[in-house]
Structures are given as C-alpha cells and as structure tokens.
Design a protein around this motif. Structure first.
Motif, PDB file in Angstrom:
ATOM      1  N   ASP A  12       0.815  -1.220   0.000  1.00  0.00           N
ATOM      2  CA  ASP A  12       0.000   0.000   0.000  1.00  0.00           C
ATOM      3  C   ASP A  12       0.843   1.262   0.000  1.00  0.00           C
ATOM      4  O   ASP A  12       0.460   2.289  -0.574  1.00  0.00           O
ATOM      5  CB  ASP A  12      -0.917   0.006   1.238  1.00  0.00           C
ATOM      6  N   ILE A  13       2.006   1.183   0.627  1.00  0.00           N
ATOM      7  CA  ILE A  13       2.865   2.362   0.751  1.00  0.00           C
ATOM      8  C   ILE A  13       3.357   2.850  -0.612  1.00  0.00           C
ATOM      9  O   ILE A  13       3.778   4.001  -0.772  1.00  0.00           O
ATOM     10  CB  ILE A  13       4.040   2.042   1.689  1.00  0.00           C
ATOM     11  N   PHE A  14       3.328   1.959  -1.621  1.00  0.00           N
ATOM     12  CA  PHE A  14       3.781   2.338  -2.973  1.00  0.00           C
ATOM     13  C   PHE A  14       2.595   2.665  -3.886  1.00  0.00           C
ATOM     14  O   PHE A  14       2.740   2.660  -5.111  1.00  0.00           O
ATOM     15  CB  PHE A  14       4.609   1.204  -3.585  1.00  0.00           C
ATOM     16  N   GLN A  15       1.447   2.982  -3.293  1.00  0.00           N
ATOM     17  CA  GLN A  15       0.242   3.218  -4.073  1.00  0.00           C
ATOM     18  C   GLN A  15       0.412   4.337  -5.095  1.00  0.00           C
ATOM     19  O   GLN A  15      -0.104   4.276  -6.211  1.00  0.00           O
ATOM     20  CB  GLN A  15      -0.921   3.547  -3.118  1.00  0.00           C
ATOM     21  N   ASN A  16       1.152   5.373  -4.736  1.00  0.00           N
ATOM     22  CA  ASN A  16       1.336   6.525  -5.632  1.00  0.00           C
ATOM     23  C   ASN A  16       2.714   6.536  -6.298  1.00  0.00           C
ATOM     24  O   ASN A  16       3.173   7.564  -6.779  1.00  0.00           O
ATOM     25  CB  ASN A  16       1.128   7.826  -4.856  1.00  0.00           C
ATOM     26  N   SER A  17       3.386   5.373  -6.290  1.00  0.00           N
ATOM     27  CA  SER A  17       4.706   5.303  -6.921  1.00  0.00           C
ATOM     28  C   SER A  17       4.566   5.078  -8.422  1.00  0.00           C
ATOM     29  O   SER A  17       3.478   4.766  -8.929  1.00  0.00           O
ATOM     30  CB  SER A  17       5.517   4.148  -6.293  1.00  0.00           C
ATOM     31  N   LYS A  18       5.702   5.208  -9.112  1.00  0.00           N
ATOM     32  CA  LYS A  18       5.670   5.049 -10.568  1.00  0.00           C
ATOM     33  C   LYS A  18       6.924   4.275 -11.014  1.00  0.00           C
ATOM     34  O   LYS A  18       8.037   4.635 -10.640  1.00  0.00           O
ATOM     35  CB  LYS A  18       5.630   6.413 -11.248  1.00  0.00           C
ATOM     36  N   THR A  31      16.177  -9.207  -0.772  1.00  0.00           N
ATOM     37  CA  THR A  31      16.706  -9.788   0.470  1.00  0.00           C
ATOM     38  C   THR A  31      16.966  -8.733   1.544  1.00  0.00           C
ATOM     39  O   THR A  31      17.296  -9.070   2.678  1.00  0.00           O
ATOM     40  CB  THR A  31      18.026 -10.544   0.184  1.00  0.00           C
ATOM     41  N   GLY A  32      16.843  -7.450   1.190  1.00  0.00           N
ATOM     42  CA  GLY A  32      17.105  -6.386   2.159  1.00  0.00           C
ATOM     43  C   GLY A  32      16.864  -5.028   1.536  1.00  0.00           C
ATOM     44  O   GLY A  32      16.496  -4.917   0.354  1.00  0.00           O
ATOM     45  N   ILE A  33      17.081  -3.991   2.325  1.00  0.00           N
ATOM     46  CA  ILE A  33      16.878  -2.625   1.836  1.00  0.00           C
ATOM     47  C   ILE A  33      17.891  -1.702   2.506  1.00  0.00           C
ATOM     48  O   ILE A  33      18.216  -1.875   3.684  1.00  0.00           O
ATOM     49  CB  ILE A  33      15.423  -2.158   2.085  1.00  0.00           C
ATOM     50  N   MET A  34      18.411  -0.714   1.783  1.00  0.00           N
ATOM     51  CA  MET A  34      19.478   0.156   2.291  1.00  0.00           C
ATOM     52  C   MET A  34      19.335   1.552   1.702  1.00  0.00           C
ATOM     53  O   MET A  34      18.954   1.711   0.535  1.00  0.00           O
ATOM     54  CB  MET A  34      20.838  -0.446   1.910  1.00  0.00           C
ATOM     55  N   THR A 114       6.440  10.432   0.949  1.00  0.00           N
ATOM     56  CA  THR A 114       6.660   9.064   1.423  1.00  0.00           C
ATOM     57  C   THR A 114       7.937   9.003   2.253  1.00  0.00           C
ATOM     58  O   THR A 114       8.995   9.472   1.820  1.00  0.00           O
ATOM     59  CB  THR A 114       6.779   8.068   0.242  1.00  0.00           C
ATOM     60  N   LYS A 115       7.837   8.422   3.431  1.00  0.00           N
ATOM     61  CA  LYS A 115       8.989   8.369   4.325  1.00  0.00           C
ATOM     62  C   LYS A 115       9.802   7.085   4.122  1.00  0.00           C
ATOM     63  O   LYS A 115       9.239   6.002   3.986  1.00  0.00           O
ATOM     64  CB  LYS A 115       8.520   8.472   5.784  1.00  0.00           C
ATOM     65  N   TYR A 116      11.147   7.277   4.160  1.00  0.00           N
ATOM     66  CA  TYR A 116      12.040   6.126   4.041  1.00  0.00           C
ATOM     67  C   TYR A 116      11.761   5.091   5.140  1.00  0.00           C
ATOM     68  O   TYR A 116      11.773   3.874   4.907  1.00  0.00           O
ATOM     69  CB  TYR A 116      13.496   6.568   4.139  1.00  0.00           C
ATOM     70  N   ILE A 120      11.261   1.061   4.691  1.00  0.00           N
ATOM     71  CA  ILE A 120      12.213   0.125   5.292  1.00  0.00           C
ATOM     72  C   ILE A 120      11.492  -0.825   6.256  1.00  0.00           C
ATOM     73  O   ILE A 120      11.717  -2.045   6.251  1.00  0.00           O
ATOM     74  CB  ILE A 120      13.338   0.892   6.011  1.00  0.00           C
ATOM     75  N   THR A 121      10.601  -0.251   7.097  1.00  0.00           N
ATOM     76  CA  THR A 121       9.877  -1.063   8.074  1.00  0.00           C
ATOM     77  C   THR A 121       9.020  -2.115   7.394  1.00  0.00           C
ATOM     78  O   THR A 121       9.011  -3.291   7.786  1.00  0.00           O
ATOM     79  CB  THR A 121       8.995  -0.157   8.959  1.00  0.00           C
ATOM     80  N   LYS A 122       8.283  -1.706   6.349  1.00  0.00           N
ATOM     81  CA  LYS A 122       7.389  -2.639   5.655  1.00  0.00           C
ATOM     82  C   LYS A 122       8.177  -3.763   4.977  1.00  0.00           C
ATOM     83  O   LYS A 122       7.807  -4.947   5.088  1.00  0.00           O
ATOM     84  CB  LYS A 122       6.559  -1.879   4.622  1.00  0.00           C
ATOM     85  N   VAL A 123       9.260  -3.397   4.281  1.00  0.00           N
ATOM     86  CA  VAL A 123      10.056  -4.411   3.576  1.00  0.00           C
ATOM     87  C   VAL A 123      10.704  -5.388   4.570  1.00  0.00           C
ATOM     88  O   VAL A 123      10.634  -6.614   4.405  1.00  0.00           O
ATOM     89  CB  VAL A 123      11.148  -3.740   2.696  1.00  0.00           C
ATOM     90  N   MET A 124      11.329  -4.852   5.618  1.00  0.00           N
ATOM     91  CA  MET A 124      12.035  -5.711   6.579  1.00  0.00           C
ATOM     92  C   MET A 124      11.051  -6.580   7.360  1.00  0.00           C
ATOM     93  O   MET A 124      11.341  -7.745   7.664  1.00  0.00           O
ATOM     94  CB  MET A 124      12.877  -4.870   7.533  1.00  0.00           C
ATOM     95  N   GLU A 125       9.889  -6.022   7.691  1.00  0.00           N
ATOM     96  CA  GLU A 125       8.887  -6.809   8.397  1.00  0.00           C
ATOM     97  C   GLU A 125       8.437  -7.997   7.548  1.00  0.00           C
ATOM     98  O   GLU A 125       8.296  -9.121   8.038  1.00  0.00           O
ATOM     99  CB  GLU A 125       7.689  -5.906   8.719  1.00  0.00           C
ATOM    100  N   THR A 126       8.219  -7.745   6.269  1.00  0.00           N
ATOM    101  CA  THR A 126       7.813  -8.828   5.361  1.00  0.00           C
ATOM    102  C   THR A 126       8.908  -9.885   5.238  1.00  0.00           C
ATOM    103  O   THR A 126       8.635 -11.089   5.261  1.00  0.00           O
ATOM    104  CB  THR A 126       7.488  -8.260   3.969  1.00  0.00           C
ATOM    105  N   LEU A 127      10.159  -9.419   5.085  1.00  0.00           N
ATOM    106  CA  LEU A 127      11.276 -10.360   4.967  1.00  0.00           C
ATOM    107  C   LEU A 127      11.427 -11.208   6.228  1.00  0.00           C
ATOM    108  O   LEU A 127      11.652 -12.425   6.151  1.00  0.00           O
ATOM    109  CB  LEU A 127      12.582  -9.601   4.691  1.00  0.00           C
TER     110      LEU A 127
END
Length: 537
Positions: A12-18, A31-34, A114-116, A120-127
């Motif tokens: 959902d956080i990428f709803q307005n991304s392109k 596998t991660g995000i930085m 959109t906040k970094y 980061i939280t959404k991606v790492m939580e899913t991983l």
C-alpha cells in the motif's frame, strides 16, 4: 516463496509510486533494503538489496561515471532502486533511466511525502516474516527426516519423499551413472547441452548446478532444465542429486526440502560407508589370517574359508600386485591403490567368480579359486592387464604382478610366500611392469626356497666377476656357448658372429678365468653365476 520487487511495489505504501525503468527485472528477489548515502556501492551493497536514494550522491557524475556506477549495481545484484525527488534533485537524468533499462534494474519513483522509514519497516517486516516461515518449514522437514532415520530408509525411500514434497521427479546418480536410483527411470537417459553454476542463496549451503538437457524419452520437445547438487560422501564413490525441473521454478520452500535431503542423504551415505568399512576390515583380517596361517586349528581355518565363500576342496592361486613406493605415502595415494584394485577386480571377474582381495602395505593381494593349469591362468591374468592398458591410473602406475603356484587351502601361506618372494626378486633386479609366475622362475626357485633372495650376488663366482670386469661380452658369449652344448657354430649363429670369433672369445674367457670346460661341477657353478649375473644386470 521469495519476496520479489513486484511483490514489494504492490505494498500500500507504494500506491502513488511510478515504475520508470527496468520492467523486465520485477521478478528479482529482494533480500534487504538500504539507504544510499555515498556512491561507493561496491563497499556496502549486497545482492538482492533495494536501494533508497535521491540520487544526490550522483548529481555531479559524468556519463562515464554513471555507466561505471550502474555496471557495479548490476554486478552486485541490486534488486531495485527507489528514488525520491528532493529539494536539491528535481529530475531523474535520462542516462540513469537508460542504464536501468539496459541492466533490467527496476527504477521506482516515489512521492516526496513518502517516508524512508515506512518503506524500510514494511520491507524488513515482510522479509522477517517470510524468513521465519522458511526456518519453521526447514525445521519441520528436518523433523520428518529424523523420524525417517529410525526406519533405516534406503536411498529410494529418501528420493521418493523428496519427489512428494517438491512435486518434481528426482534421480540419485552414483559415479556419474544416472540410473542408480530414480523416481522415474525414463528420465535417466538424457544429453547435457549446457551447464551453469548457480550463485548461492541466503539459505543454501551447497553448490547447485543448473543443466539444460535433452531427454531421450521426450521427442521433438525443447530442451528441459535440471537442478544438480553434489552429495558429499566418503570413499571413492561420488553421488549427485538430480531434480528434473522441466523448466518449473524451484521455490524457496523447495530449496529448504532439498537442503534437508542432501544433509540426510549425506548422513545415510556416511553411515553406510562406516558399516561397509567395518565389514571390509573384518574381511581383511580374515584374509590376512588365512595367507599367514594365523589360525589355531583346522576348524578355525575352515570357518574362515566358509565366511569368505570358499570350499575346503577348492584349489587356489595368489596373485599379488606390487605398487611402486609412492602410493604408500598418504591417504590420497591409498585411494588410488583402492581404485587400481577395483579396476583389476573387474578383469579377474571375467574369468573367475570366487576370489577375495586385500590391500596391504602398497600391495594388492588376490586369492583366486580356480581349476586352470598354470599357463592358462597366467595368460588370463595377462589378458586382464592388457584390457586395462588404456586406463590412465592403472596404465601409468609402475607395478609388478606375481602369480603363485596352485595350492590347497592349507598351503595358502606357502603360496603367499611364493608371490612375495617373486616381487622381492623383481625389486632386487630393479624390474617393473612384469608379470611373473612361480613356475617361470626356473632355477631361481632354489634361491627363493632357500631364503637367499637378498644374497643373489654371492652366487656369482669370482672368475665370472673377473671376466665381467675385463669384457662383459665374453660372459654373454660364454653363456650362449654353454647353453648350446659348447658348439661354436650354434653360438656364432645366435650371436650373429663368425665361428672363429666365437672360438676366440671362449678361449679368451677360459684364459682370463682359468675355466675347466670338462669339469661338470665347475660348469654348474658357472651356469648359475651367469644366470644370476644376467638377471641382476
């Protein structure tokens, strides 16, 4: 299932991304995000990471530097780049977009608001959740294999379970022979077209190879894929686990099952190897006792024969391979000796079905039950050796082969001494790559049976030594002369010289050594001495 870039941008956080570029890379695994703060990505970037950036660190890059940077990104295996336009960077450069399309690196633009931290939280939580699921699954499979171990499963049981869990047919090959064990034997006939080593994933500890193959049972079809992994084992046998993927994708869960299967197979193979070695050591001890006569009674000897599947009425020949010294140095050389024994066993098996073998101190000893005469037996051994001539390990290894006389079961220690003494005689003469039977030795058997092998040169009379020092050709002529009943013409014919030359040489030898050609006792000693001299030379 692994987390992909496609999965990530559906949050959902990428709803307005392109998605700006790199559409073909959306299935890359994440596998991660930085957050990128500096362009030296080669020092901190990792395969599968998503990079968050404003491109501020790259704002002053030349076109060449930009190309170099994205080449590094591709080489490292960065999953995607998420860019947020900031006050200092308002526009994504066209060459950035070109490079992302070139390397199929997804380039995603997100709004300024959109906040970094949220990303980061959404991606790492899913991983973390996915990793926990995978680890739990790994544990469950491990428990299943632990329970299976109590039933002492065969390799076929193990690959049947793997087939059930991943839904793909499986083969276990032994020594590169695919038909050893399979869930579908029709798939064991194939031709390899291409082989690729796969990069290691986060939860894989073994090296996986992807093969493109053509199956014989599938006509007029496009080539299919296989996943191959080596199963570590002891001994000289090698094992490979083959997954017949048929272009299906191996999920992370499938790899969890596969990793567990390889671990379990390895433990089972090591256990079986240990049991085989225990049995082999026992067999070796029995063979050793038999050929050295180390048993306390006739009944004990007969028990050993029965255990080795021999009969009391059998007649035996001992064949011993003497391997050159360098095979005695290390464990690696011991394995080479074992390989030679296995190769030679196949040759023996063509002619005789009842035999046992023992590797001992650089020698390979065979006890063969047979009814052949000595000449036929040696011819068959020679034929077996010739059939191995094209095999590099056997062909290139210096060796001697001794063949004892045929004996009954109680005289096996005698046959063993004969075979060993032949090898001592050959080593004494510095001879290699010989096949010698006890019957071949003729007069040398006197020295062997008298235990005088190491004193051979003492049987050369002084007068023969004297001739050898003056002119060795005279001794050669003298031997031929005595072998042909002291006939000058026959001697000349053998040596391709004139009869007068032969007569001159004999007279010269008689003069030097003060030989009496009419004394039978002296001629016997000279004959023996000349033969020993010829052998030692």
């Amino acid at each position: 299932m692994p987390l992909t870039v496609q999965d990530t941008i559906e949050f959902d956080i990428f709803q307005n991304s392109k998605l700006i570029a790199g559409t073909n890379g959306l299935q890359r695994e994440v596998t991660g995000i930085m957050v990128m703060e500096a362009p030296d990505i080669e020092h901190w970037g990792k395969s599968g990471e998503i990079i968050l950036t404003s491109f501020f660190a790259l704002r002053d890059f030349s076109d060449a530097q930009t190309k170099e940077f994205f080449a590094k990104v591709y080489k490292i295996g960065i999953a995607a780049i998420i860019v947020k336009m900031e006050r200092l960077v308002q526009l994504i450069p066209d060459n950035f977009i070109e490079e992302c399309n070139k390397y199929n690196i997804p380039l995603i633009k997100i709004p300024k608001k959109t906040k970094y931290e949220e990303i980061i939280t959404k991606v790492m939580e899913t991983l973390i959740n996915k990793n926990k699921i995978l680890l739990d699954y790994y544990y469950d499979i491990n428990q299943q294999y632990t329970k299976m171990a109590l039933d002492e499963p065969k390799p076929k049981d193990i690959i049947d379970y793997l087939h059930k869990m991943i839904g793909m047919h499986v083969s276990l090959s032994k020594n590169l022979q695919p038909a050893f064990c399979s869930t579908d034997p029709t798939l064991d006939d194939f031709q390899v077209i291409r082989t690729t080593t796969l990069p290691k994933k986060k939860y894989t500890s073994y090296e996986y190879i992807q093969r493109l193959v053509s199956y014989t049972c599938i006509e007029k079809e496009a080539p299919q894929s296989q996943l191959v992994v080596e199963v570590p084992s002891l001994g000289t046998d090698s094992y490979q686990l083959i997954i017949h993927c048929f272009n299906s994708r191996m999920s992370a869960e499938n790899f969890m099952v596969l990793e567990n299967t390889v671990n379990f197979l390895q433990m089972e193979l090591i256990k079986n190897y240990a049991l085989e070695q225990l049995h082999l050591n026992h067999i070796n001890e029995l063979i050793n006792d038999l050929i050295l006569g180390r048993y306390h009674s006739d009944d004990e000897m007969l028990e050993i024969l029965d255990y080795l599947r021999f009969n009391e009425s059998d007649l035996f020949t001992i064949v011993t391979l003497d391997i050159d010294d360098h095979l005695k140095v290390s464990e690696g050389k011991w394995k080479e000796s074992t390989t030679i024994a296995l190769e030679f066993s196949k040759c023996i098996n063509k002619f005789w079905k009842k035999y046992v073998s023992l590797i001992k101190k650089g020698k390979i000893i065979f006890i063969i039950a047979n009814d052949d005469d000595e000449l036929t037996f040696k011819e068959q051994i020679t034929s077996g050796v010739r059939s191995l001539a094209g095999r590099s390990l056997f062909a290139n290894q210096p060796k001697n082969i001794s063949i004892s006389s045929k004996v009954n079961c109680r005289d096996l220690p005698v046959a063993n001494r004969q075979a060993n003494n032949i090898l001592k005689l050959l080593r004494k003469g510095g001879k290699w790559n010989k096949i010698v039977s006890y019957h071949d030795l003729g007069i040398y058997r006197l020295f062997l049976e008298a235990g005088k092998i190491n004193e051979l040169d003492s049987f050369i009379p002084d007068n023969i030594r004297k001739i050898e020092q003056v002119n060795p050709e005279l001794n050669r002529t003298l031997k031929v002369f005595l072998d042909h009943n002291q006939n000058f013409t026959a001697t000349a014919d053998v040596l391709y010289i004139h009869p007068k030359t032969a007569k001159y040489r004999i007279e010269r030898a008689v003069e030097i050594a003060n030989i009496h050609l009419n004394d039978p006792e002296e001629l016997l000693l000279i004959n023996i001495g000349l033969r020993v001299l010829e052998f030692l030379k």
